[in-house]
Scaffold this motif. Structure first.
Motif, PDB file in Angstrom:
ATOM      1  N   TYR A  33       0.828  -1.217   0.000  1.00  0.00           N
ATOM      2  CA  TYR A  33       0.000   0.000   0.000  1.00  0.00           C
ATOM      3  C   TYR A  33       0.857   1.259   0.000  1.00  0.00           C
ATOM      4  O   TYR A  33       0.365   2.358  -0.147  1.00  0.00           O
ATOM      5  CB  TYR A  33      -0.942   0.020   1.221  1.00  0.00           C
ATOM      6  N   GLY A  74      10.231   6.212   4.147  1.00  0.00           N
ATOM      7  CA  GLY A  74      11.100   5.058   4.241  1.00  0.00           C
ATOM      8  C   GLY A  74      11.250   4.603   5.703  1.00  0.00           C
ATOM      9  O   GLY A  74      10.427   4.915   6.537  1.00  0.00           O
ATOM     10  N   SER A 123       4.434   0.204  12.639  1.00  0.00           N
ATOM     11  CA  SER A 123       3.470  -0.323  11.679  1.00  0.00           C
ATOM     12  C   SER A 123       3.379  -1.828  11.802  1.00  0.00           C
ATOM     13  O   SER A 123       4.401  -2.514  11.797  1.00  0.00           O
ATOM     14  CB  SER A 123       3.914   0.021  10.256  1.00  0.00           C
ATOM     15  N   ASN A 161       0.228   1.280  14.097  1.00  0.00           N
ATOM     16  CA  ASN A 161      -0.527   1.689  12.913  1.00  0.00           C
ATOM     17  C   ASN A 161      -0.922   0.476  12.080  1.00  0.00           C
ATOM     18  O   ASN A 161      -0.057  -0.313  11.687  1.00  0.00           O
ATOM     19  CB  ASN A 161       0.333   2.610  12.028  1.00  0.00           C
ATOM     20  N   MET A 193      -5.135   5.002   1.899  1.00  0.00           N
ATOM     21  CA  MET A 193      -5.170   6.258   1.140  1.00  0.00           C
ATOM     22  C   MET A 193      -4.495   6.092  -0.224  1.00  0.00           C
ATOM     23  O   MET A 193      -3.587   5.277  -0.369  1.00  0.00           O
ATOM     24  CB  MET A 193      -4.427   7.357   1.915  1.00  0.00           C
ATOM     25  N   ASN A 198       0.178   2.848  -5.781  1.00  0.00           N
ATOM     26  CA  ASN A 198      -0.233   1.855  -4.775  1.00  0.00           C
ATOM     27  C   ASN A 198      -1.552   1.148  -5.116  1.00  0.00           C
ATOM     28  O   ASN A 198      -2.131   0.487  -4.267  1.00  0.00           O
ATOM     29  CB  ASN A 198      -0.243   2.443  -3.356  1.00  0.00           C
TER      30      ASN A 198
HETATM   31  N1  SAM Z   1       8.643   2.791   7.672  1.00  0.00           N
HETATM   32  C1  SAM Z   1       7.947   3.418   8.723  1.00  0.00           C
HETATM   33  C2  SAM Z   1       6.675   2.686   9.062  1.00  0.00           C
HETATM   34  O1  SAM Z   1       6.222   1.875   8.256  1.00  0.00           O
HETATM   35  O2  SAM Z   1       6.121   2.937  10.127  1.00  0.00           O
HETATM   36  C3  SAM Z   1       7.678   4.894   8.508  1.00  0.00           C
HETATM   37  C4  SAM Z   1       7.206   5.328   7.148  1.00  0.00           C
HETATM   38  S1  SAM Z   1       5.574   4.798   6.678  1.00  0.00           S
HETATM   39  C5  SAM Z   1       5.410   5.568   5.089  1.00  0.00           C
HETATM   40  C6  SAM Z   1       4.545   5.756   7.755  1.00  0.00           C
HETATM   41  C7  SAM Z   1       3.123   5.293   7.888  1.00  0.00           C
HETATM   42  O3  SAM Z   1       2.431   5.482   6.672  1.00  0.00           O
HETATM   43  C8  SAM Z   1       2.973   3.814   8.227  1.00  0.00           C
HETATM   44  O4  SAM Z   1       2.244   3.670   9.419  1.00  0.00           O
HETATM   45  C9  SAM Z   1       2.200   3.258   7.077  1.00  0.00           C
HETATM   46  O5  SAM Z   1       1.351   2.242   7.490  1.00  0.00           O
HETATM   47  C10 SAM Z   1       1.462   4.473   6.558  1.00  0.00           C
HETATM   48  N2  SAM Z   1       1.049   4.337   5.167  1.00  0.00           N
HETATM   49  C11 SAM Z   1       1.822   4.048   4.095  1.00  0.00           C
HETATM   50  N3  SAM Z   1       1.090   4.000   2.964  1.00  0.00           N
HETATM   51  C12 SAM Z   1      -0.197   4.261   3.317  1.00  0.00           C
HETATM   52  C13 SAM Z   1      -1.433   4.345   2.613  1.00  0.00           C
HETATM   53  N4  SAM Z   1      -1.499   4.163   1.302  1.00  0.00           N
HETATM   54  N5  SAM Z   1      -2.547   4.637   3.302  1.00  0.00           N
HETATM   55  C14 SAM Z   1      -2.501   4.825   4.652  1.00  0.00           C
HETATM   56  N6  SAM Z   1      -1.365   4.769   5.376  1.00  0.00           N
HETATM   57  C15 SAM Z   1      -0.227   4.479   4.722  1.00  0.00           C
END
Ligand code: SAM
Ligand code: SF4
Length: 335
Positions: A33, A74, A123, A161, A193, A198
């Protein structure tokens, strides 16, 4: 007319006291995602902010009222100089926190404590090892789960998350809530989102309303407590009576919380994004490297912030691929 001195206040009266800094575009997981399977084009290292530049830029934001900084990516912990970045940022008068996938966080317990980082968002999208492997494209469930328990044991304030995806993990909503019975964590269900690459579509998203339908079917009305949300909170918070932890829903798709938004985002290559959904960026790094003040660039970017979701103020607009595909992949924005 005199110019507003507060460069972090936008034209809708919102003050921005919260800066999320992405430290790196790379990651040790490959969540479907968040990034396309084939990966994303990475900026050359010379285009990424050094730790000194991160500090300089952060200092300017703090001077103008930022009180909270969250490091993300990242995977922020994959960055080799993370201890120095934490050390520098810890000298600023801010609450410093981090979002991590927790795969290697056990190696950083001391350094996080040393620099006052107490709030960790991690996450974890499934409690099933095979499903975790499927969604992250890596077999790391055991270590992530173990590290979540380690963080709790070490006294960190942990939020988990969970990005909900139809027919993938919505049947785990109650299992995640049951985790909060004995663990003092906040489980946060996030509506899926749309971002570049994605493969989002509305049909894959599990909405806030649907989450609550599952909750209402599993717990009695008297036991479901609606908690007071903190100011600028992006989530709707709940608790099951008697449970140690709580849960929340982040409903950016069906219930945007833009009115109280206080966030700005800095990408690893030094671009300021005034909104997660905005496709425009302002180049702070080039300005800094050319020896000019970044303040006018920040002011202009903040003033250009649109009222709702980077202009995608309706669900129809959010579903328009040409609008959200102009944005980056989440992995290069920093969640
Ligand atoms: N790598 C770390 C992590 O996964 O926690 C930090 C970066 S990650 C991009 C930050 C948050 O964005 C994560 O909790 C992830 O689940 C959320 N995330 C990434 N893509 C998403 C999406 N398409 N919709 C909702 N949340 C998203
Ligand atoms: Fe990596 Fe986090 Fe994106 Fe997953 S959500 S690919 S862990 S940056």
């Amino acid at each position: 007319m005199s110019e507003n001195k507060n460069i972090l206040q936008d034209l809708h009266g919102r003050n921005h006291a919260y800066l999320r800094i992405s430290l790196i575009e790379r990651c040790n997981l490959r969540c479907s995602y968040c990034m396309p399977e084939e990966g994303v084009p990475l900026a050359p290292k010379s285009h990424l902010m050094t730790y000194e530049e991160i500090y300089e830029i952060a200092k300017t934001f703090v001077k103008h009222g930022v009180t909270k900084i969250r490091l993300t990516g990242g995977e922020p912990l994959v960055r080799k100089d993370i201890p120095v970045i934490l050390e520098k940022l810890a000298t600023l008068p801010v609450e410093l926190s981090i979002t991590s996938n927790a795969v290697i966080i056990d190696k950083f317990i001391d350094v996080l404590k040393e620099h006052g980082v107490n709030k960790i968002n991690l996450s974890l999208d499934s409690l099933d090892r095979e499903k975790f492997k499927y969604i992250t494209r890596r077999d790391q469930f055991d270590i992530v789960y173990k590290n979540m328990l380690l963080l709790i044991e070490e006294g960190f304030n942990v939020k988990v998350n969970v990005v909900l995806i139809k027919d993938f993990n919505e049947n785990e909503i109650i299992d995640f809530i049951n985790l909060t019975k004995d663990l003092p964590i906040v489980v946060r269900f996030i509506e899926f989102m749309p971002f570049d690459g994605n493969k989002w579509d509305m049909g894959k998203m599990v909405s806030y309303a649907e989450v609550m339908t599952y909750v209402n079917a599993s717990f009695s009305k008297e036991n479901i407590q609606r908690l007071q949300d903190a100011p600028n909170d992006t989530s709707k918070n709940y608790k099951i009576s008697g449970y140690k932890g709580s849960f929340a829903v982040i409903s950016s798709v069906t219930n945007p919380f833009c009115d109280s938004c206080n966030r700005l985002r800095l990408t690893a290559n030094g671009q300021l994004k005034n909104c997660l959904f905005s496709s425009t960026e302002s180049d702070l790094l080039t300005t800094l490297r050319s020896g000019n003040s970044i303040e006018p660039v920040i002011r202009k970017a903040v003033q250009a912030k649109l009222k709702v979701r980077g202009g995608m103020d309706t669900l129809e607009k959010l579903q328009e691929p040409k609008l959200h595909n102009n944005n980056r992949s989440m992995i290069t924005i920093g969640g």
